[in-house]
Design a protein around this motif. Structure first.
Motif, PDB file in Angstrom:
ATOM      1  N   UNK A   1       0.803  -1.252   0.143  1.00 49.54           N
ATOM      2  CA  UNK A   1       0.118   0.001   0.131  1.00 49.54           C
ATOM      3  C   UNK A   1       0.773   1.309  -0.062  1.00 49.54           C
ATOM      4  N   UNK A   2       0.604   2.219  -0.723  1.00 54.93           N
ATOM      5  CA  UNK A   2       1.153   3.464  -0.656  1.00 54.93           C
ATOM      6  C   UNK A   2       1.361   4.144   0.506  1.00 54.93           C
ATOM      7  N   UNK A   3       2.436   5.088   0.824  1.00 53.98           N
ATOM      8  CA  UNK A   3       2.353   5.522   2.185  1.00 53.98           C
ATOM      9  C   UNK A   3       0.912   6.162   2.764  1.00 53.98           C
ATOM     10  N   UNK A   4       0.821   5.922   4.220  1.00 49.64           N
ATOM     11  CA  UNK A   4      -0.384   6.191   4.714  1.00 49.64           C
ATOM     12  C   UNK A   4      -0.711   7.525   5.299  1.00 49.64           C
ATOM     13  N   UNK A   5      -1.814   8.105   4.883  1.00 48.55           N
ATOM     14  CA  UNK A   5      -2.169   9.560   5.233  1.00 48.55           C
ATOM     15  C   UNK A   5      -2.514   9.600   6.570  1.00 48.55           C
ATOM     16  N   UNK A   6      -3.141   8.610   7.213  1.00 46.53           N
ATOM     17  CA  UNK A   6      -3.661   8.504   8.504  1.00 46.53           C
ATOM     18  C   UNK A   6      -4.152   7.045   8.780  1.00 46.53           C
ATOM     19  N   UNK A   7      -4.066   6.671   9.897  1.00 51.95           N
ATOM     20  CA  UNK A   7      -4.638   5.255  10.212  1.00 51.95           C
ATOM     21  C   UNK A   7      -6.024   5.110  10.038  1.00 51.95           C
ATOM     22  N   UNK A   8      -6.939   6.171  10.225  1.00 52.52           N
ATOM     23  CA  UNK A   8      -8.274   6.043   9.870  1.00 52.52           C
ATOM     24  C   UNK A   8      -8.774   7.367   9.206  1.00 52.52           C
ATOM     25  N   UNK A   9      -9.600   7.169   8.212  1.00 51.05           N
ATOM     26  CA  UNK A   9     -10.101   8.222   7.628  1.00 51.05           C
ATOM     27  C   UNK A   9     -11.786   8.314   7.805  1.00 51.05           C
ATOM     28  N   UNK A  10     -12.320   9.296   8.122  1.00 47.36           N
ATOM     29  CA  UNK A  10     -13.866   9.364   8.482  1.00 47.36           C
ATOM     30  C   UNK A  10     -14.402  10.261   7.226  1.00 47.36           C
ATOM     31  N   UNK A  11     -15.254   9.760   6.657  1.00 49.00           N
ATOM     32  CA  UNK A  11     -15.908  10.646   5.436  1.00 49.00           C
ATOM     33  C   UNK A  11     -17.261  11.322   5.934  1.00 49.00           C
ATOM     34  N   UNK A  12     -17.145  12.574   6.214  1.00 55.41           N
ATOM     35  CA  UNK A  12     -18.432  13.313   6.540  1.00 55.41           C
ATOM     36  C   UNK A  12     -18.336  13.861   7.895  1.00 55.41           C
ATOM     37  N   UNK A  13     -18.476  15.225   7.751  1.00 57.32           N
ATOM     38  CA  UNK A  13     -18.396  16.006   9.196  1.00 57.32           C
ATOM     39  C   UNK A  13     -19.745  16.518   9.613  1.00 57.32           C
ATOM     40  N   UNK A  14     -20.690  15.595   9.562  1.00 56.02           N
ATOM     41  CA  UNK A  14     -22.017  15.811  10.584  1.00 56.02           C
ATOM     42  C   UNK A  14     -21.734  15.167  11.989  1.00 56.02           C
ATOM     43  N   UNK A  15     -22.805  15.229  12.561  1.00 55.87           N
ATOM     44  CA  UNK A  15     -22.527  14.746  13.946  1.00 55.87           C
ATOM     45  C   UNK A  15     -21.940  13.572  14.310  1.00 55.87           C
ATOM     46  N   UNK A 187      -7.976   3.054   1.251  1.00 55.52           N
ATOM     47  CA  UNK A 187      -8.054   4.944   1.408  1.00 55.52           C
ATOM     48  C   UNK A 187      -9.163   5.070   0.587  1.00 55.52           C
ATOM     49  N   UNK A 188      -9.279   6.617   0.199  1.00 56.44           N
ATOM     50  CA  UNK A 188     -10.172   7.349  -0.773  1.00 56.44           C
ATOM     51  C   UNK A 188      -9.751   8.061  -1.729  1.00 56.44           C
ATOM     52  N   UNK A 189     -10.532   8.097  -2.787  1.00 56.71           N
ATOM     53  CA  UNK A 189     -10.195   9.133  -3.857  1.00 56.71           C
ATOM     54  C   UNK A 189     -10.898  10.387  -3.435  1.00 56.71           C
ATOM     55  N   UNK A 190     -10.153  11.508  -3.668  1.00 55.69           N
ATOM     56  CA  UNK A 190     -10.680  12.854  -3.076  1.00 55.69           C
ATOM     57  C   UNK A 190     -10.610  13.827  -4.481  1.00 55.69           C
ATOM     58  N   UNK A 191     -11.215  14.749  -4.213  1.00 59.59           N
ATOM     59  CA  UNK A 191     -11.049  15.962  -5.100  1.00 59.59           C
ATOM     60  C   UNK A 191      -9.709  16.720  -4.890  1.00 59.59           C
ATOM     61  N   UNK A 192      -8.818  16.219  -3.935  1.00 60.21           N
ATOM     62  CA  UNK A 192      -7.456  16.489  -3.627  1.00 60.21           C
ATOM     63  C   UNK A 192      -6.274  15.501  -3.921  1.00 60.21           C
ATOM     64  N   UNK A 193      -7.049  14.346  -4.532  1.00 59.68           N
ATOM     65  CA  UNK A 193      -6.160  13.408  -5.109  1.00 59.68           C
ATOM     66  C   UNK A 193      -6.487  12.073  -4.001  1.00 59.68           C
ATOM     67  N   UNK A 194      -5.555  11.025  -3.993  1.00 64.83           N
ATOM     68  CA  UNK A 194      -6.074   9.930  -3.304  1.00 64.83           C
ATOM     69  C   UNK A 194      -5.189   9.810  -2.042  1.00 64.83           C
ATOM     70  N   UNK A 195      -6.086   9.616  -0.746  1.00 68.33           N
ATOM     71  CA  UNK A 195      -5.461   9.626   0.404  1.00 68.33           C
ATOM     72  C   UNK A 195      -5.424   8.175   0.955  1.00 68.33           C
ATOM     73  N   UNK A 196      -4.582   7.629   1.701  1.00 62.46           N
ATOM     74  CA  UNK A 196      -4.317   6.318   2.123  1.00 62.46           C
ATOM     75  C   UNK A 196      -4.618   5.970   3.598  1.00 62.46           C
TER      76      UNK A 196
END
Ligand SMILES: Cc1cc2nc3c(=O)[nH]c(=O)nc-3n(C[C@H](O)[C@H](O)[C@H](O)COP(=O)(O)OP(=O)(O)OC[C@H]3O[C@@H](n4cnc5c(N)ncnc54)[C@H](O)[C@@H]3O)c2cc1C
Length: 389
Positions: A1-15, A187-196
Motif C-alpha cells: 500500500x502507498x504511504x498512509x495519510x492516516x490510520x483512519x479516514x472518516x468521510x463526512x463531518x456531520x454529528x 483509502x479514498x479518492x478525493x478532489x485533492x487526490x488519493x489519500x491512504x
C-alpha cells in the motif's frame, strides 16, 4: 500500500463523523483524518430539531438514546464543550391502539434505567400546560429528564475535543471513491487526490449511497423532506412548554429560545439535491392548526418561517451500523431515518469500536447489521414505519 495519510479516514463531518472522530481519539487512535466536502454540520445535522427522548420500541435504540442523553445532557463535563442541552420534560401522546405498545415501551425503558412513566390522561393533565387538550389520546409516556440540545454545538464540540487529542479535520474536500485492494479498504479518492488509510468510516449521510454501491454493498435508502415550522406564542399564556410528540397526529413540538416554538411536521419523498429547504405556507397553516387544537392559546400564535431538512430513511426506519461486508476495514453508519442526533454519542462510540476492535462492545449493534434487509429480519416499531420508531 502507498504511504498512509492516516490510520483512519472518516468521510463526512456531520454529528456522526465528529462523534466517531472523538471516540476514536478516546480509544487512543489519533492519527485520524475527517474529510468534509462542505462545512461541519452542513447536512442533516445543521437542520435537526435536536430533540432528546428515549421512548423507543426496541432495546438497542433505547440503550443508544439513554447513552446519548447521558453524554449530551452533561456535554461540558463529558467532552469539555458546551452542548446547549435544555431540560424541558417530554411527553409522548398515544391513541387507544397505541396505548398498549406505549406501556410496553415504558416498561422496556424502565428496565434499562430510564426515568419514565406511563400516565393516564387525567394524571398527565396535572403535568401539562393549563388547558392542554388530550382529545383522542389514551396514554402518555412522560420523561421528566428529556429535552433538546444544540446540534451545531454538539457537532463542533466533538470536533474540537478530537482536534485537541490530535485528530485532523479537512473541510472542502470531497470523497469521490473508496479505494480497495485484495478485499480490503486502502483509502479514498478525493478532489485533492488519493489519500491512504488502513480503515475508513463512511458517515456521509444521504450521499453514502453511491459510495456503498461502488464497493458492491448497496443499502436501500430513500430521502424524505421534513419541515420545521417556527411559531411565536404568547409568553404570558405559555411561559414554558414541554417537548411533546403527538404520535396519532404525526408531529412533535418543542420550545426554542424566547417565544419561539418549533413544530416538526410532514414527511414527503424528496430529491436529495434539489429539495425545497424552506417551509410550505400550507404546512405552516397545518402546524398552527394542530398546535391550536392541543393548546388553544396557539390560535393567536404567529408563523415566523422555519426550514426543511432531509431524512435518509431505511425500510425499517433504523440505521445500519456495521462493517461493510466484503471490504475489510470499511465501516459505515447510514440511514438515521430522522432520529439520529440523540443517538450520536452511542453511534460514534460503536463505529470507533467496530473500526478498532472489529465489533461494538459498549452496545451490541447486531440488530442494526448490514445484512438484515436481505435476511428480512427488520427492526419492528410499535408505531409503524415512522420517525417515532
Ligand atoms: C428536519 C430534521 C429534524 C430532525 N430532528 C431530529 C430530532 O429532533 N432528534 C434527533 O435525534 N434527530 C433528528 N434529526 C435527525 C438527525 O439530525 C440526523 O439523523 C443526523 O444529523 C445525521 O447525522 P449524519 O452525520 O449521519 O449526517 P449529515 O449531518 O447529513 O452529515 C453528513 C456529512 O457528510 C458530508 N458529505 C457527504 N458526502 C461527502 C463526500 N463524498 N465527501 C465528503 N463529505 C461528504 C456532508 O456534507 C455532510 O456534512 C432531524 C433531521 C432533520 C433533517
Amino acid at each position: 500500500m502507498p504511504e498512509k495519510t492516516a490510520d483512519v479516514i472518516v468521510v463526512g463531518g456531520g454529528v456522526m463523523g465528529c462523534s466517531t472522530l472523538y471516540y476514536l481519539a478516546q480509544m487512543g487512535v489519533t492519527n485520524t483524518l475527517l474529510l468534509e466536502r462542505d462545512t461541519l454540520g452542513s447536512g442533516s445535522t445543521g437542520r435537526s430539531a435536536a430533540i432528546l427522548r428515549s421512548h423507543y420500541s426496541n432495546e438497542v435504540t433505547t440503550r443508544m438514546a439513554i447513552e446519548g442523553h447521558r453524554v449530551i445532557s452533561n456535554f461540558e463535563d463529558e467532552i469539555g464543550e458546551p452542548g446547549g442541552f435544555v431540560k424541558t420534560g417530554y411527553f409522548f401522546l398515544a391513541s387507544e391502539e397505541q396505548a398498549e405498545p406505549l406501556r410496553r415501551n415504558v416498561a422496556l425503558g424502565r428496565s434499562l434505567g430510564l426515568n419514565t412513566e406511563a400516565l393516564e390522561p387525567a394524571a398527565a393533565l396535572e403535568l401539562l400546560p393549563d388547558g392542554f387538550n388530550l382529545d383522542g389520546i389514551a396514554a402518555i409516556a412522560s420523561e421528566p429528564d428529556s429535552g433538546y440540545a444544540d446540534s451545531s454545538a454538539v457537532t463542533n464540540g466533538f470536533a474540537s475535543a478530537a482536534r485537541r487529542a490530535g485528530a485532523t479535520i479537512k473541510l472542502g474536500v470531497e470523497v469521490t471513491g473508496i479505494l480497495t485492494g485484495k478485499g480490503r479498504v486502502t483509502g479514498v479518492q478525493t478532489t485533492d487526490g488519493p489519500l491512504h488509510a488502513s480503515a475508513v468510516v463512511l458517515v456521509a449521510g444521504p450521499w453514502s449511497a453511491e459510495l456503498l454501491m461502488s464497493v458492491g454493498a448497496p443499502v436501500p435508502l430513500s430521502y424524505v423532506r421534513h419541515q420545521v415550522v417556527q411559531l411565536r406564542r404568547s409568553l404570558q399564556r405559555y411561559p414554558t412548554l414541554p417537548t411533546v410528540a403527538d404520535a396519532p397526529g404525526g408531529y412533535s413540538f418543542r420550545p426554542d429560545s424566547g417565544d419561539v416554538t418549533l413544530v416538526t411536521i410532514k414527511e414527503d419523498p424528496a430529491d436529495r439535491e434539489t429539495y425545497n429547504r424552506s417551509v410550505d405556507a400550507e404546512v405552516a397553516q397545518m402546524a398552527l392548526e394542530v398546535m391550536a387544537h392541543r393548546l388553544p392559546g396557539f390560535e393567536e400564535a404567529g408563523w415566523d418561517g422555519g426550514w426543511s431538512g432531509l431524512f435518509t430513511v431505511t425500510p425499517d426506519w433504523h440505521p445500519v451500523i456495521d462493517r461493510v461486508p466484503g471490504v475489510e476495514g470499511l465501516v459505515c453508519g447510514v440511514g438515521f431515518s430522522g432520529h439520529g442526533f440523540k443517538l450520536s454519542p452511542a453511534i460514534g462510540r460503536a463505529l470507533a469500536e467496530l473500526t478498532v476492535e472489529g465489533r461494538s462492545t459498549s452496545i451490541d449493534m447486531t440488530p442494526l447489521r448490514f445484512t438484515r434487509f436481505a435476511e428480512d429480519d427488520l427492526i419492528e416499531s410499535s408505531y409503524g414505519a415512522t420517525v417515532f420508531a
